[in-house]
Design a protein around this motif. Structure first.
Motif, mmCIF file in Angstrom:
data_model
loop_
_atom_site.group_PDB
_atom_site.id
_atom_site.type_symbol
_atom_site.label_atom_id
_atom_site.label_comp_id
_atom_site.label_asym_id
_atom_site.label_seq_id
_atom_site.Cartn_x
_atom_site.Cartn_y
_atom_site.Cartn_z
ATOM 1 N N SER A 173 0.783 -0.911 -0.168
ATOM 2 C CA SER A 173 0.081 0.128 0.022
ATOM 3 C C SER A 173 0.845 1.109 -0.076
ATOM 4 O O SER A 173 1.782 1.279 0.955
ATOM 5 C CB SER A 173 -0.925 -0.141 1.319
ATOM 6 N N ILE A 174 0.597 2.024 -0.887
ATOM 7 C CA ILE A 174 1.608 3.352 -1.100
ATOM 8 C C ILE A 174 0.202 4.684 -0.492
ATOM 9 O O ILE A 174 -0.572 4.659 -1.506
ATOM 10 C CB ILE A 174 1.900 3.659 -2.374
ATOM 11 N N ILE A 175 0.560 5.212 0.555
ATOM 12 C CA ILE A 175 -0.198 6.115 0.910
ATOM 13 C C ILE A 175 0.528 7.870 0.587
ATOM 14 O O ILE A 175 1.335 8.022 0.868
ATOM 15 C CB ILE A 175 -0.382 6.211 2.559
ATOM 16 N N VAL A 176 -0.611 8.326 -0.180
ATOM 17 C CA VAL A 176 0.023 9.765 -0.849
ATOM 18 C C VAL A 176 -0.975 10.852 -0.320
ATOM 19 O O VAL A 176 -2.171 11.026 -0.378
ATOM 20 C CB VAL A 176 0.037 9.665 -2.367
ATOM 21 N N PRO A 177 -0.457 11.723 0.612
ATOM 22 C CA PRO A 177 -1.252 12.837 1.098
ATOM 23 C C PRO A 177 -1.152 14.125 0.018
ATOM 24 O O PRO A 177 0.018 14.207 -0.470
ATOM 25 C CB PRO A 177 -0.764 13.223 2.551
ATOM 26 N N THR A 178 -2.194 14.553 -0.221
ATOM 27 C CA THR A 178 -1.985 15.858 -1.118
ATOM 28 C C THR A 178 -3.000 17.143 -0.766
ATOM 29 O O THR A 178 -3.948 16.920 -0.476
ATOM 30 C CB THR A 178 -2.193 15.469 -2.426
ATOM 31 N N LYS A 179 -2.528 18.281 -1.089
ATOM 32 C CA LYS A 179 -3.069 19.392 -1.161
ATOM 33 C C LYS A 179 -2.483 20.407 -1.781
ATOM 34 O O LYS A 179 -1.348 20.721 -1.628
ATOM 35 C CB LYS A 179 -3.225 19.828 0.608
ATOM 36 N N GLY A 180 -3.197 20.871 -2.638
ATOM 37 C CA GLY A 180 -2.681 22.308 -3.573
ATOM 38 C C GLY A 180 -1.697 21.794 -4.432
ATOM 39 O O GLY A 180 -0.936 22.605 -4.697
ATOM 40 N N GLU A 181 -1.448 20.851 -4.864
ATOM 41 C CA GLU A 181 -0.514 20.088 -5.815
ATOM 42 C C GLU A 181 -1.186 20.167 -6.965
ATOM 43 O O GLU A 181 -2.564 19.993 -7.432
ATOM 44 C CB GLU A 181 -0.257 18.532 -5.366
ATOM 45 N N ILE A 195 -3.142 4.909 -2.500
ATOM 46 C CA ILE A 195 -4.242 5.523 -1.776
ATOM 47 C C ILE A 195 -3.735 6.879 -1.445
ATOM 48 O O ILE A 195 -3.125 7.520 -0.944
ATOM 49 C CB ILE A 195 -4.469 5.018 -0.197
ATOM 50 N N ILE A 196 -4.588 7.874 -2.486
ATOM 51 C CA ILE A 196 -4.571 9.294 -2.362
ATOM 52 C C ILE A 196 -5.441 9.840 -1.095
ATOM 53 O O ILE A 196 -6.728 9.657 -1.595
ATOM 54 C CB ILE A 196 -4.645 9.868 -3.928
ATOM 55 N N VAL A 197 -4.870 10.755 -0.426
ATOM 56 C CA VAL A 197 -5.705 11.139 0.591
ATOM 57 C C VAL A 197 -5.641 12.578 0.235
ATOM 58 O O VAL A 197 -4.638 13.262 0.294
ATOM 59 C CB VAL A 197 -5.322 11.037 1.825
ATOM 60 N N SER A 230 -4.240 -0.789 -8.493
ATOM 61 C CA SER A 230 -5.488 0.111 -7.925
ATOM 62 C C SER A 230 -5.100 1.598 -7.738
ATOM 63 O O SER A 230 -4.121 1.367 -6.820
ATOM 64 C CB SER A 230 -6.412 -0.785 -7.138
ATOM 65 N N VAL A 231 -5.899 2.486 -7.571
ATOM 66 C CA VAL A 231 -5.637 3.663 -7.171
ATOM 67 C C VAL A 231 -7.132 4.231 -6.579
ATOM 68 O O VAL A 231 -8.297 3.998 -7.087
ATOM 69 C CB VAL A 231 -5.286 4.892 -8.279
ATOM 70 N N LYS A 232 -6.982 4.439 -5.322
ATOM 71 C CA LYS A 232 -8.035 4.861 -4.469
ATOM 72 C C LYS A 232 -7.821 6.520 -4.053
ATOM 73 O O LYS A 232 -7.013 6.579 -3.526
ATOM 74 C CB LYS A 232 -8.419 4.136 -3.426
ATOM 75 N N VAL A 233 -9.020 7.239 -4.354
ATOM 76 C CA VAL A 233 -8.915 8.514 -3.933
ATOM 77 C C VAL A 233 -10.071 8.902 -3.035
ATOM 78 O O VAL A 233 -11.015 8.646 -3.146
ATOM 79 C CB VAL A 233 -9.151 9.550 -5.169
ATOM 80 N N PHE A 234 -9.431 9.466 -1.827
ATOM 81 C CA PHE A 234 -10.441 10.012 -0.889
ATOM 82 C C PHE A 234 -10.240 11.323 -0.330
ATOM 83 O O PHE A 234 -9.154 11.835 -0.286
ATOM 84 C CB PHE A 234 -9.839 8.915 0.641
ATOM 85 N N LEU A 235 -11.374 12.005 -0.235
ATOM 86 C CA LEU A 235 -11.451 13.311 0.077
ATOM 87 C C LEU A 235 -11.795 13.460 1.456
ATOM 88 O O LEU A 235 -13.021 12.786 2.137
ATOM 89 C CB LEU A 235 -12.489 14.067 -0.780
ATOM 90 N N ARG A 236 -10.850 13.979 2.385
ATOM 91 C CA ARG A 236 -11.126 14.144 3.841
ATOM 92 C C ARG A 236 -12.180 15.266 3.993
ATOM 93 O O ARG A 236 -11.914 16.429 3.804
ATOM 94 C CB ARG A 236 -9.992 14.347 4.546
ATOM 95 N N GLU A 237 -13.454 14.892 4.716
ATOM 96 C CA GLU A 237 -14.323 15.827 5.074
ATOM 97 C C GLU A 237 -13.786 16.634 6.172
ATOM 98 O O GLU A 237 -13.924 18.125 6.241
ATOM 99 C CB GLU A 237 -15.480 15.316 5.189
ATOM 100 N N LYS A 238 -13.216 16.038 7.233
ATOM 101 C CA LYS A 238 -12.511 16.888 8.308
ATOM 102 C C LYS A 238 -11.196 16.701 8.299
ATOM 103 O O LYS A 238 -10.647 15.581 8.626
ATOM 104 C CB LYS A 238 -13.098 15.965 9.712
#
Length: 222
Positions: A50-58, A83-85, A108-116
């Motif tokens: 599992s590769i976990i990738v956090p992202t914001k403003g990219e 897993i893109i968060v 597989s690539v999964k994209v999650f949008l964090r509400e909080k």
């Protein structure tokens, strides 16, 4: 010269000198053990990664570039999930998903949008970890790029030493023209990686995990 000024000047000279001597010692230890550190074992069965990738403003192109990099990994790509968060807005996530729908990927690539959006980057990593299923987990920044055999070699070290985590070596890169500043940053990044990670390991010191580019066994978190 007052005594206090003399003492201050001694400390100003002494502290950087000690830091430099420490760097030189660790670099020497790395070069001495370089062949041992580069040894690999033959991996026949690949664990699920599992590769976990956090992202914001990219930029979306930067994320796509990371996925193209994963395509080059020396691994069974069918046993990888990315897993893109995202802490961006819903419109960005929609555009990202549209871009991903045009790519044919063997993993597989999964994209999650964090509400909080709690906990900033560490919160995003924790969010992704809870939704991952890999036996091995690695966290990567969205602009990280790995050599094709980096994960393979890290897992080899994990098997050889029986450890729970392996910190990968940092390698600087740039898509811009190599100015003097960029060249200096690339050299300092590569040297810092050899000294702070490989040098410490070769000297028998504890190696610290870093926020991007450390491979973990899932059991360690559980």
């Amino acid at each position: 010269m007052p005594l206090i000024d003399f003492v201050i000047q001694i400390f100003i000279l002494l502290i950087p000198s000690l830091i430099l001597l420490n760097q030189i010692f660790l670099y020497y230890m790395y070069k001495k053990a370089e062949k041992i550190l580069s040894s690999n074992v033959n991996i026949k069965e690949f664990p699920f990664l599992s590769i976990i990738v956090p992202t914001k403003g990219e930029n979306i192109s930067t994320i796509i570039g990371l996925l193209d990099n994963v395509m080059e990994f020396k691994w069974d790509l069918r046993r990888i999930e990315v897993i893109i968060v995202s802490d961006d807005d819903k419109e960005f996530v929609r555009q990202l998903e549209n871009s991903l729908s045009t790519k044919e990927l063997p993993f597989s690539v999964k994209v999650f949008l964090r509400e909080k959006k709690l906990g900033f980057k560490s919160g995003a990593l924790s969010y992704g970890l809870e939704r991952s299923k890999g036996d091995l987990i690695i966290t990567l920044d969205v602009d990280s790029r790995l050599n094709p055999d980096s994960i393979y070699r890290a897992y080899s070290r994990m098997l050889t030493l029986g450890c729970d985590a392996v910190s990968l070596k940092w390698m600087g890169y740039s898509q811009d023209s190599l100015s003097s500043l960029v060249k200096g940053l690339l050299v300092s990044t590569n040297l810092g990686s050899m000294v702070m990670l490989l040098g410490r390991h070769a000297a028998g010191f504890n190696v610290f995990p870093v926020g991007s580019g450390t491979l973990y066994k899932r059991g360690m978190f559980e």
